[in-house]
Scaffold this motif. Sequence first.
Motif, PDB file in Angstrom:
ATOM      1  N   GLY A 238       0.796  -1.219   0.000  1.00  0.00           N
ATOM      2  CA  GLY A 238       0.000   0.000   0.000  1.00  0.00           C
ATOM      3  C   GLY A 238       0.830   1.270   0.000  1.00  0.00           C
ATOM      4  N   VAL A 239       0.124   2.385  -0.246  1.00  0.00           N
ATOM      5  CA  VAL A 239       0.788   3.684  -0.327  1.00  0.00           C
ATOM      6  C   VAL A 239       1.388   4.092   1.008  1.00  0.00           C
ATOM      7  CG1 VAL A 239       0.445   6.145  -0.820  1.00  0.00           C
ATOM      8  CG2 VAL A 239      -0.728   4.426  -2.199  1.00  0.00           C
ATOM      9  N   SER A 240       0.697   3.769   2.100  1.00  0.00           N
ATOM     10  CA  SER A 240       1.180   4.177   3.424  1.00  0.00           C
ATOM     11  C   SER A 240       2.532   3.574   3.750  1.00  0.00           C
ATOM     12  CB  SER A 240       0.161   3.801   4.496  1.00  0.00           C
ATOM     13  OG  SER A 240      -0.025   2.389   4.533  1.00  0.00           O
ATOM     14  N   SER A 241       2.853   2.446   3.107  1.00  0.00           N
ATOM     15  CA  SER A 241       4.136   1.788   3.379  1.00  0.00           C
ATOM     16  C   SER A 241       5.316   2.646   2.929  1.00  0.00           C
ATOM     17  CB  SER A 241       4.191   0.432   2.670  1.00  0.00           C
ATOM     18  OG  SER A 241       4.205   0.594   1.251  1.00  0.00           O
ATOM     19  N   ILE A 242       5.084   3.488   1.927  1.00  0.00           N
ATOM     20  CA  ILE A 242       6.162   4.360   1.444  1.00  0.00           C
ATOM     21  C   ILE A 242       6.544   5.370   2.516  1.00  0.00           C
ATOM     22  CG2 ILE A 242       6.757   6.137  -0.248  1.00  0.00           C
ATOM     23  CD1 ILE A 242       5.044   4.639  -2.262  1.00  0.00           C
ATOM     24  N   GLY A 243       5.524   5.930   3.183  1.00  0.00           N
ATOM     25  CA  GLY A 243       5.808   6.870   4.259  1.00  0.00           C
ATOM     26  C   GLY A 243       6.537   6.216   5.412  1.00  0.00           C
ATOM     27  N   ALA A 244       6.105   4.985   5.773  1.00  0.00           N
ATOM     28  CA  ALA A 244       6.749   4.274   6.878  1.00  0.00           C
ATOM     29  C   ALA A 244       8.200   3.950   6.544  1.00  0.00           C
ATOM     30  CB  ALA A 244       5.975   2.998   7.200  1.00  0.00           C
ATOM     31  N   ALA A 245       8.442   3.463   5.309  1.00  0.00           N
ATOM     32  CA  ALA A 245       9.813   3.148   4.907  1.00  0.00           C
ATOM     33  C   ALA A 245      10.635   4.420   4.763  1.00  0.00           C
ATOM     34  CB  ALA A 245       9.810   2.379   3.592  1.00  0.00           C
ATOM     35  N   GLY A 246      10.005   5.476   4.235  1.00  0.00           N
ATOM     36  CA  GLY A 246      10.710   6.743   4.055  1.00  0.00           C
ATOM     37  C   GLY A 246      11.189   7.329   5.363  1.00  0.00           C
ATOM     38  N   ALA A 247      10.367   7.170   6.414  1.00  0.00           N
ATOM     39  CA  ALA A 247      10.756   7.693   7.725  1.00  0.00           C
ATOM     40  C   ALA A 247      12.002   6.984   8.239  1.00  0.00           C
ATOM     41  CB  ALA A 247       9.606   7.531   8.718  1.00  0.00           C
ATOM     42  N   ILE A 248      12.080   5.673   8.003  1.00  0.00           N
ATOM     43  CA  ILE A 248      13.271   4.926   8.418  1.00  0.00           C
ATOM     44  C   ILE A 248      14.460   5.269   7.515  1.00  0.00           C
ATOM     45  CG2 ILE A 248      14.279   2.610   8.502  1.00  0.00           C
ATOM     46  CD1 ILE A 248      11.666   1.571   9.542  1.00  0.00           C
ATOM     47  N   LEU A 249      14.191   5.396   6.219  1.00  0.00           N
ATOM     48  CA  LEU A 249      15.270   5.687   5.279  1.00  0.00           C
ATOM     49  C   LEU A 249      15.808   7.105   5.423  1.00  0.00           C
ATOM     50  CD1 LEU A 249      13.998   3.908   2.050  1.00  0.00           C
ATOM     51  CD2 LEU A 249      15.952   3.260   3.473  1.00  0.00           C
ATOM     52  N   PHE A 250      15.055   7.957   6.084  1.00  0.00           N
ATOM     53  CA  PHE A 250      15.585   9.287   6.331  1.00  0.00           C
ATOM     54  C   PHE A 250      16.898   9.204   7.096  1.00  0.00           C
ATOM     55  CE2 PHE A 250      15.946  13.386   8.492  1.00  0.00           C
ATOM     56  CZ  PHE A 250      15.739  14.243   7.422  1.00  0.00           C
ATOM     57  N   PHE A 251      17.046   8.138   7.864  1.00  0.00           N
ATOM     58  CA  PHE A 251      18.315   7.862   8.551  1.00  0.00           C
ATOM     59  C   PHE A 251      19.465   7.849   7.551  1.00  0.00           C
ATOM     60  CE2 PHE A 251      21.517   4.833  10.070  1.00  0.00           C
ATOM     61  CZ  PHE A 251      21.772   5.313  11.334  1.00  0.00           C
ATOM     62  N   SER A 252      19.164   7.432   6.295  1.00  0.00           N
ATOM     63  CA  SER A 252      20.195   7.350   5.266  1.00  0.00           C
ATOM     64  C   SER A 252      20.742   8.715   4.875  1.00  0.00           C
ATOM     65  CB  SER A 252      19.620   6.696   3.999  1.00  0.00           C
ATOM     66  OG  SER A 252      18.934   5.512   4.313  1.00  0.00           O
ATOM     67  N   TYR A 253      19.960   9.767   5.131  1.00  0.00           N
ATOM     68  CA  TYR A 253      20.372  11.111   4.720  1.00  0.00           C
ATOM     69  C   TYR A 253      20.979  11.910   5.872  1.00  0.00           C
ATOM     70  CZ  TYR A 253      17.938  10.230   0.356  1.00  0.00           C
ATOM     71  OH  TYR A 253      17.559   9.708  -0.848  1.00  0.00           O
ATOM     72  N   ILE A 254      20.971  11.314   7.044  1.00  0.00           N
ATOM     73  CA  ILE A 254      21.621  11.980   8.161  1.00  0.00           C
ATOM     74  C   ILE A 254      23.104  12.120   7.849  1.00  0.00           C
ATOM     75  CG2 ILE A 254      22.297  11.728  10.575  1.00  0.00           C
ATOM     76  CD1 ILE A 254      19.636  10.301  11.034  1.00  0.00           C
ATOM     77  N   GLY A 255      23.593  13.330   7.929  1.00  0.00           N
ATOM     78  CA  GLY A 255      24.999  13.559   7.636  1.00  0.00           C
ATOM     79  C   GLY A 255      25.240  14.611   6.582  1.00  0.00           C
ATOM     80  N   PHE A 256      24.219  14.889   5.716  1.00  0.00           N
ATOM     81  CA  PHE A 256      24.461  15.904   4.693  1.00  0.00           C
ATOM     82  C   PHE A 256      24.744  17.260   5.330  1.00  0.00           C
ATOM     83  CE2 PHE A 256      19.855  16.601   5.247  1.00  0.00           C
ATOM     84  CZ  PHE A 256      19.808  17.983   5.330  1.00  0.00           C
ATOM     85  N   ASP A 257      24.267  17.443   6.547  1.00  0.00           N
ATOM     86  CA  ASP A 257      24.506  18.692   7.266  1.00  0.00           C
ATOM     87  C   ASP A 257      25.852  18.702   7.989  1.00  0.00           C
ATOM     88  OD1 ASP A 257      23.387  16.637   8.860  1.00  0.00           O
ATOM     89  OD2 ASP A 257      22.930  18.049  10.447  1.00  0.00           O
ATOM     90  N   ALA A 258      26.642  17.630   7.836  1.00  0.00           N
ATOM     91  CA  ALA A 258      27.914  17.549   8.558  1.00  0.00           C
ATOM     92  C   ALA A 258      28.846  18.692   8.199  1.00  0.00           C
ATOM     93  CB  ALA A 258      28.594  16.206   8.288  1.00  0.00           C
TER      94      ALA A 258
END
Length: 487
Positions: A238-258
């Motif tokens: 379902g569509v809601s799964s994208i939001g749930a996965a995206g919230a976890i995958l946001f961890f992948s972008y932690i660091g661009f502000d380094a």
Amino acid sequence: MLDQGTAPPATEPTVPKSSVLSALTRRKPVEQLVAEGGQGEGGSLRRTLSMWQLTMISIGATLGTGIFVVLGEAVPLAGPAVTVAFVFAGLTALFSALSYAELAGTIPVAGSSYSYAYATMGEVVAWICGWCLLLEYGVSVAAVAVGWGDYLNELLDGTIGVTLPTVLTAPPGDGGIFNLPALIVVMLAMVFLLGGAKESARANTIMVFVKIASLALFCAVGFLGFKSGNYADFMPLGVSSIGAAGAILFFSYIGFDAASTAGEEAKNPKRDLPRAIMLSLVVVTALYVLVAAVAVGAWDWKKFAGTDATLAAIMNDVTGQSFWGTLLAAGAVISIASVVLTVLYGQTRILFAMSRDRLVPKVFGKVSPKTGTPRVNTVIVSLFCGILAAAVPLGELVNATSIGTLFAFALVNIAVVVLRYRRPDMDRSFKVPFGPLFPVLGFVFCGYSMYSLDLITWAYFGAWMAVGLVFYFLYGMRRSRLASAEK
């Protein structure tokens, strides 16, 4: 009515200059923040980093975390639509990255979003932001270090046929006693950081090239096993799964502000910081989406659940040989080590800025005259992160890091709007386009991603915030530098 020179009646209540309300809302002028740049209680940081090195710091802190560690957790949540989840998470990061770029060029100091909040929304909001950054940087170091151990085991098994026992590679609760590899990689990063910012940046640049080459190798080999049928049911949950996965995958972008934490060690921060932040995010997002697309094309999405060292396992499966997976594991060991190195660097610089404001003990602001680095700060933070990595399960660390990061990013988006309103005439080397629209969208995306996280994650975050506020009211509020200036 009283004359101008007449004192008010003795019975009229007065508000003391250092009241709780004024303490919570006192702001640190931008000019003061910039003037103090590089100065700590015990010495000065050195301006040695070029735009290229700043970009490598942000890429080093970001690239690899989600692909090498978190991909295996996100695919079971979204299926093949994990590629869209990566784009969604990247879009969330993009709006915040634009805000970071504007503020980094305007307020080029070591404190990153903590300092931006101090200049725009007051001391207590700055403290909350700084406390979130401690969660973002400190805990993500530990989380990434845990993932490093999985690929180290893959490498050792493929080269010398040895696998470290679970009791020494997993924390309590995950079948182990102590995650020794996680502690080791944090200690290695600490050694590099103690050598100096320039030396650490050089080592990181080499590791970034290794990780890009490793991911390019995976795409080349993984594409050989690509099956279009794996995308037949693109959104099975379902569509809601994208939001749930995206919230976890946001961890992948932690660091661009380094890069923004290196504001006091950049040679030309006003010009180079915005460029480094935006360039790193573009490179990382493109690689993430490409690798995720190849990974799901090569493997049925249901096979990802419970798989360690996912990319190496895919390469072994596609080729039928362990050599390629071992080679990728070697690249991942180096790649993830660079994430630990650069994120740990950011953590120490944020504490350096908070110490200069006397919101945390001054020991975190002491700089070695020999290396120009906050040495005691680095040792304390490294020991804390290393022990945390060795003792806490990865899943809880990832989610706790994501919510702390999203909260800090949301505050940065607000800070852009507030500073535009309060100081419209300030010199800005970069401006977020379309006025307040993009910062507002950044705030909304962050809020939605936070909403998608589990209640237990919110409970951990609430507990963390409560501890932080208690510390601020008992320690920081009365000891802060601005409080001393008011007396």
